[in-house]
Design a protein around this motif. Structure first.
Motif, PDB file in Angstrom:
ATOM      1  N   CYS A 307       0.660  -1.284   0.062  1.00 28.39           N
ATOM      2  CA  CYS A 307      -0.099  -0.053  -0.012  1.00 28.39           C
ATOM      3  C   CYS A 307       0.803   1.033  -0.025  1.00 28.39           C
ATOM      4  O   CYS A 307       0.386   2.322   0.084  1.00 28.39           O
ATOM      5  CB  CYS A 307      -0.973   0.024   1.196  1.00 28.39           C
ATOM      6  N   ILE A 308       2.291   1.102  -0.041  1.00 33.44           N
ATOM      7  CA  ILE A 308       2.958   2.191  -0.049  1.00 33.44           C
ATOM      8  C   ILE A 308       3.954   2.084  -1.383  1.00 33.44           C
ATOM      9  O   ILE A 308       4.252   0.967  -1.741  1.00 33.44           O
ATOM     10  CB  ILE A 308       3.830   2.462   1.184  1.00 33.44           C
ATOM     11  N   PRO A 309       4.374   3.335  -1.973  1.00 34.65           N
ATOM     12  CA  PRO A 309       5.458   3.450  -2.769  1.00 34.65           C
ATOM     13  C   PRO A 309       6.862   3.297  -2.233  1.00 34.65           C
ATOM     14  O   PRO A 309       6.750   3.085  -0.803  1.00 34.65           O
ATOM     15  CB  PRO A 309       5.296   5.036  -3.678  1.00 34.65           C
ATOM     16  N   ALA A 310       7.806   3.157  -2.740  1.00 35.17           N
ATOM     17  CA  ALA A 310       9.134   3.331  -2.076  1.00 35.17           C
ATOM     18  C   ALA A 310       9.215   4.537  -1.210  1.00 35.17           C
ATOM     19  O   ALA A 310       8.887   5.696  -1.613  1.00 35.17           O
ATOM     20  CB  ALA A 310      10.227   3.386  -2.919  1.00 35.17           C
ATOM     21  N   PRO A 311       9.677   4.321   0.143  1.00 36.08           N
ATOM     22  CA  PRO A 311       9.756   5.649   0.966  1.00 36.08           C
ATOM     23  C   PRO A 311      10.754   6.580   0.346  1.00 36.08           C
ATOM     24  O   PRO A 311      11.627   6.186  -0.542  1.00 36.08           O
ATOM     25  CB  PRO A 311      10.194   5.033   2.082  1.00 36.08           C
ATOM     26  N   VAL A 312      10.522   8.008   0.872  1.00 37.43           N
ATOM     27  CA  VAL A 312      11.501   8.992   0.621  1.00 37.43           C
ATOM     28  C   VAL A 312      12.603   8.844   1.505  1.00 37.43           C
ATOM     29  O   VAL A 312      12.319   8.983   2.506  1.00 37.43           O
ATOM     30  CB  VAL A 312      10.825  10.367   0.588  1.00 37.43           C
ATOM     31  N   GLN A 313      13.839   8.733   0.848  1.00 37.79           N
ATOM     32  CA  GLN A 313      14.950   8.722   1.633  1.00 37.79           C
ATOM     33  C   GLN A 313      15.968   9.695   1.135  1.00 37.79           C
ATOM     34  O   GLN A 313      16.418   9.189  -0.057  1.00 37.79           O
ATOM     35  CB  GLN A 313      15.800   7.151   1.880  1.00 37.79           C
ATOM     36  N   PRO A 314      16.127  10.679   1.642  1.00 37.17           N
ATOM     37  CA  PRO A 314      17.132  11.680   0.865  1.00 37.17           C
ATOM     38  C   PRO A 314      18.499  11.369   0.627  1.00 37.17           C
ATOM     39  O   PRO A 314      19.177  11.736  -0.629  1.00 37.17           O
ATOM     40  CB  PRO A 314      17.143  13.003   1.653  1.00 37.17           C
ATOM     41  N   ILE A 315      19.014  10.457   1.448  1.00 35.50           N
ATOM     42  CA  ILE A 315      20.275   9.877   1.196  1.00 35.50           C
ATOM     43  C   ILE A 315      20.261   8.266   1.118  1.00 35.50           C
ATOM     44  O   ILE A 315      19.871   7.524   1.942  1.00 35.50           O
ATOM     45  CB  ILE A 315      21.216  10.148   2.764  1.00 35.50           C
ATOM     46  N   GLU A 316      20.468   7.788  -0.048  1.00 30.54           N
ATOM     47  CA  GLU A 316      20.322   6.306  -0.325  1.00 30.54           C
ATOM     48  C   GLU A 316      21.920   5.866  -0.811  1.00 30.54           C
ATOM     49  O   GLU A 316      22.638   6.518  -1.240  1.00 30.54           O
ATOM     50  CB  GLU A 316      19.523   6.297  -1.525  1.00 30.54           C
ATOM     51  N   LEU A 317      22.168   4.465  -0.573  1.00 30.44           N
ATOM     52  CA  LEU A 317      23.069   3.843  -0.934  1.00 30.44           C
ATOM     53  C   LEU A 317      22.720   2.498  -1.664  1.00 30.44           C
ATOM     54  O   LEU A 317      21.605   1.912  -1.173  1.00 30.44           O
ATOM     55  CB  LEU A 317      23.925   3.566   0.165  1.00 30.44           C
ATOM     56  N   THR A 318      23.391   2.316  -2.841  1.00 23.80           N
ATOM     57  CA  THR A 318      22.870   1.001  -3.587  1.00 23.80           C
ATOM     58  C   THR A 318      23.166  -0.193  -2.765  1.00 23.80           C
ATOM     59  O   THR A 318      23.925  -0.349  -1.966  1.00 23.80           O
ATOM     60  CB  THR A 318      23.761   1.138  -4.879  1.00 23.80           C
ATOM     61  N   GLY A 319      22.061  -1.093  -2.682  1.00 24.75           N
ATOM     62  CA  GLY A 319      22.010  -2.194  -2.123  1.00 24.75           C
ATOM     63  C   GLY A 319      21.719  -2.168  -0.588  1.00 24.75           C
ATOM     64  O   GLY A 319      21.922  -3.046   0.253  1.00 24.75           O
ATOM     65  N   ARG A 320      21.413  -0.861  -0.009  1.00 21.30           N
ATOM     66  CA  ARG A 320      21.141  -0.787   1.216  1.00 21.30           C
ATOM     67  C   ARG A 320      19.807  -0.102   1.577  1.00 21.30           C
ATOM     68  O   ARG A 320      19.657   1.174   0.945  1.00 21.30           O
ATOM     69  CB  ARG A 320      22.322  -0.055   1.976  1.00 21.30           C
ATOM     70  N   LEU A 321      18.856  -0.352   2.298  1.00 19.98           N
ATOM     71  CA  LEU A 321      17.602   0.219   2.453  1.00 19.98           C
ATOM     72  C   LEU A 321      17.455   0.966   3.740  1.00 19.98           C
ATOM     73  O   LEU A 321      16.556   1.838   3.686  1.00 19.98           O
ATOM     74  CB  LEU A 321      16.280  -0.892   2.339  1.00 19.98           C
ATOM     75  N   MET A 322      18.375   0.755   4.688  1.00 24.37           N
ATOM     76  CA  MET A 322      18.277   1.355   5.924  1.00 24.37           C
ATOM     77  C   MET A 322      18.834   2.698   5.553  1.00 24.37           C
ATOM     78  O   MET A 322      19.570   3.305   4.860  1.00 24.37           O
ATOM     79  CB  MET A 322      19.431   1.026   6.899  1.00 24.37           C
ATOM     80  N   PRO A 323      17.761   4.045   6.062  1.00 22.94           N
ATOM     81  CA  PRO A 323      18.207   5.158   5.764  1.00 22.94           C
ATOM     82  C   PRO A 323      19.401   5.796   6.698  1.00 22.94           C
ATOM     83  O   PRO A 323      20.041   5.238   7.455  1.00 22.94           O
ATOM     84  CB  PRO A 323      16.812   5.910   6.139  1.00 22.94           C
ATOM     85  N   VAL A 324      19.748   7.025   6.194  1.00 18.97           N
ATOM     86  CA  VAL A 324      20.713   7.736   6.935  1.00 18.97           C
ATOM     87  C   VAL A 324      19.956   9.028   7.351  1.00 18.97           C
ATOM     88  O   VAL A 324      19.625   9.847   6.577  1.00 18.97           O
ATOM     89  CB  VAL A 324      21.939   8.237   5.995  1.00 18.97           C
ATOM     90  N   ASN A 325      20.130   9.203   8.580  1.00 19.46           N
ATOM     91  CA  ASN A 325      19.531  10.735   9.194  1.00 19.46           C
ATOM     92  C   ASN A 325      20.493  11.784   8.775  1.00 19.46           C
ATOM     93  O   ASN A 325      21.641  11.989   9.132  1.00 19.46           O
ATOM     94  CB  ASN A 325      19.487  10.524  10.553  1.00 19.46           C
ATOM     95  N   PRO A 326      19.783  12.800   7.841  1.00 14.81           N
ATOM     96  CA  PRO A 326      20.629  14.003   7.315  1.00 14.81           C
ATOM     97  C   PRO A 326      21.369  14.836   8.524  1.00 14.81           C
ATOM     98  O   PRO A 326      22.380  15.177   8.304  1.00 14.81           O
ATOM     99  CB  PRO A 326      19.709  14.832   6.717  1.00 14.81           C
ATOM    100  N   PHE A 327      20.681  14.858   9.624  1.00 11.90           N
ATOM    101  CA  PHE A 327      21.357  15.745  10.561  1.00 11.90           C
ATOM    102  C   PHE A 327      22.547  15.273  11.217  1.00 11.90           C
ATOM    103  O   PHE A 327      23.355  15.932  11.743  1.00 11.90           O
ATOM    104  CB  PHE A 327      20.096  16.067  11.824  1.00 11.90           C
ATOM    105  N   SER A 328      22.731  13.692  11.349  1.00  9.20           N
ATOM    106  CA  SER A 328      23.660  13.134  11.864  1.00  9.20           C
ATOM    107  C   SER A 328      25.110  13.457  11.177  1.00  9.20           C
ATOM    108  O   SER A 328      26.114  13.380  11.815  1.00  9.20           O
ATOM    109  CB  SER A 328      23.610  11.595  11.755  1.00  9.20           C
ATOM    110  N   ILE A 329      24.993  13.922   9.930  1.00  9.03           N
ATOM    111  CA  ILE A 329      26.182  14.287   8.982  1.00  9.03           C
ATOM    112  C   ILE A 329      26.891  15.605   9.376  1.00  9.03           C
ATOM    113  O   ILE A 329      27.917  15.733   9.327  1.00  9.03           O
ATOM    114  CB  ILE A 329      25.657  14.107   7.444  1.00  9.03           C
TER     115      ILE A 329
END
Length: 339
Positions: A307-329
């Motif tokens: 019931c959802i499209p692919a989630p919006v994740q501003p920082i993505e890595l190929t082969g990894r679905l776990m997101p990255v918190n932008p503020f942690s950078i």
């Protein structure tokens, strides 16, 4: 002494199998949460910094609570980016792919475009998209889901049906209920019997959009979104609504008399997970105790099931679905800016 369990042996066996299934799903959901724990911790710190509760390096202990940013660069960034990304609802543009001279195809394209426009012109989608974007750029993952909504209405009696009922009453024959028909069906496709009452049908069918908090979503292991085996969404239901929302019969065969009594006397809300299992194309509702509350066959009938499209994740890595918190950078830079 009264028996503590009035279920038959077959019911106990079925109930045990369902409880085992529920426990397995809860274990999968818990494992998915542990896999993304580092990101969730970073996201929680970002939310506290955004809302002015603590700084990025503050864990909200009693000693550091209130140590907030004077210049909150995270808040400024998110409030600048979100309106830039989502400044208006999408405008549907449906047309023939090859612009052939096909009047019928043109009419169908216009019909689909108008139907979609009707779904999104009430500004509700805009609000949910803004919530999704805010979660995406604040926590690192934004999710929006679809829900099918409809009303079940009874068909009104036609003048012919009223006339037949009046004639039957005058002749002393049993009157057929207005609106009933031998070939009519109810909302689930079951045939209505003559005299059983007005036929029921679905009306006001529509799709609603709902932004889902990043805290309330889990997914199965995969390297691409299209390959994930399941999605899970957190739910909360009032205890008084349990019988109305879920399958009371299914719950009954999984609980003994003591458990039934405890559930009935509980004053807390009913919480659990709504699991979309792609392999079986079923939606399974499971509470936090592992009780399977309800199973629903594919409710949306979508090609990709979920019931959802692919989630919006501003920082993505190929082969990894776990997101990255932008503020942690750039959290250390935020601390340096806060002079």
């Amino acid at each position: 002494m009264a028996k503590a369990d009035k279920r038959t042996p077959d019911q106990q066996k079925q109930g045990a199998a369902l409880r085992e299934e529920g426990s397995k799903w809860l274990a999968r959901v818990e494992a998915a949460g542990k896999l993304e724990k580092q990101w969730m911790d970073d996201a929680e710190r970002a939310v506290k910094a955004y809302t002015g509760q603590t700084k990025s390096d503050d864990l909200s202990t009693s000693a550091t609570l209130g140590n907030t940013y004077d210049f909150n660069i995270l808040f400024a960034n998110v409030e600048t980016i979100v309106p830039a990304i989502i400044n208006s609802p999408p405008a549907p543009d449906i047309r023939r792919r090859f612009a052939d001279e096909d009047p019928a195809a043109k009419d169908v394209a216009e019909l689909i475009e108008r139907a979609i426009r009707t779904q999104v012109d009430d500004s509700k989608l805009q609000v949910e998209l803004e919530g999704e974007a805010q979660d995406g750029f604040l926590a690192g993952r934004g999710i929006i889901r679809l829900r099918f909504k409809s009303d079940i209405v009874k068909d009104e009696a036609t003048s012919d049906e009223l006339e037949r009922a009046s004639d039957a009453a005058a002749d002393g024959a049993p009157a057929e209920e207005p609106g009933s028909d031998e070939t009519s069906g109810d909302a689930y496709g079951a045939a209505s019997q003559p005299g059983a009452g007005p036929a029921e049908r679905l009306a006001n069918e529509c799709i609603e959009f709902e932004a889902v908090s990043w805290r309330d979503y889990r997914h199965g292991p995969a390297k691409r979104w299209k390959d994930r085996p399941w999605d899970a969404f957190r739910f909360v239901v009032q205890r008084e609504d349990e019988d109305a929302v879920f399958d009371a019969g299914l719950i009954s065969i999984q609980t003994n008399d003591q458990e039934k009594k405890a559930r009935g006397e509980s004053g807390s809300d009913l919480t659990g997970w709504e699991i979309w299992d792609k392999s079986s194309r079923k939606v399974i509702f499971i509470d936090d105790n592992g009780v399977v509350l309800k199973k629903v066959d594919d409710p949306l009938g979508l090609t990709d099931f979920f019931c959802i499209p692919a989630p919006v994740q501003p920082i993505e890595l190929t082969g990894r679905l776990m997101p990255v918190n932008p503020f942690s950078i750039y959290s250390k830079l935020a601390d340096e800016l806060d002079l």
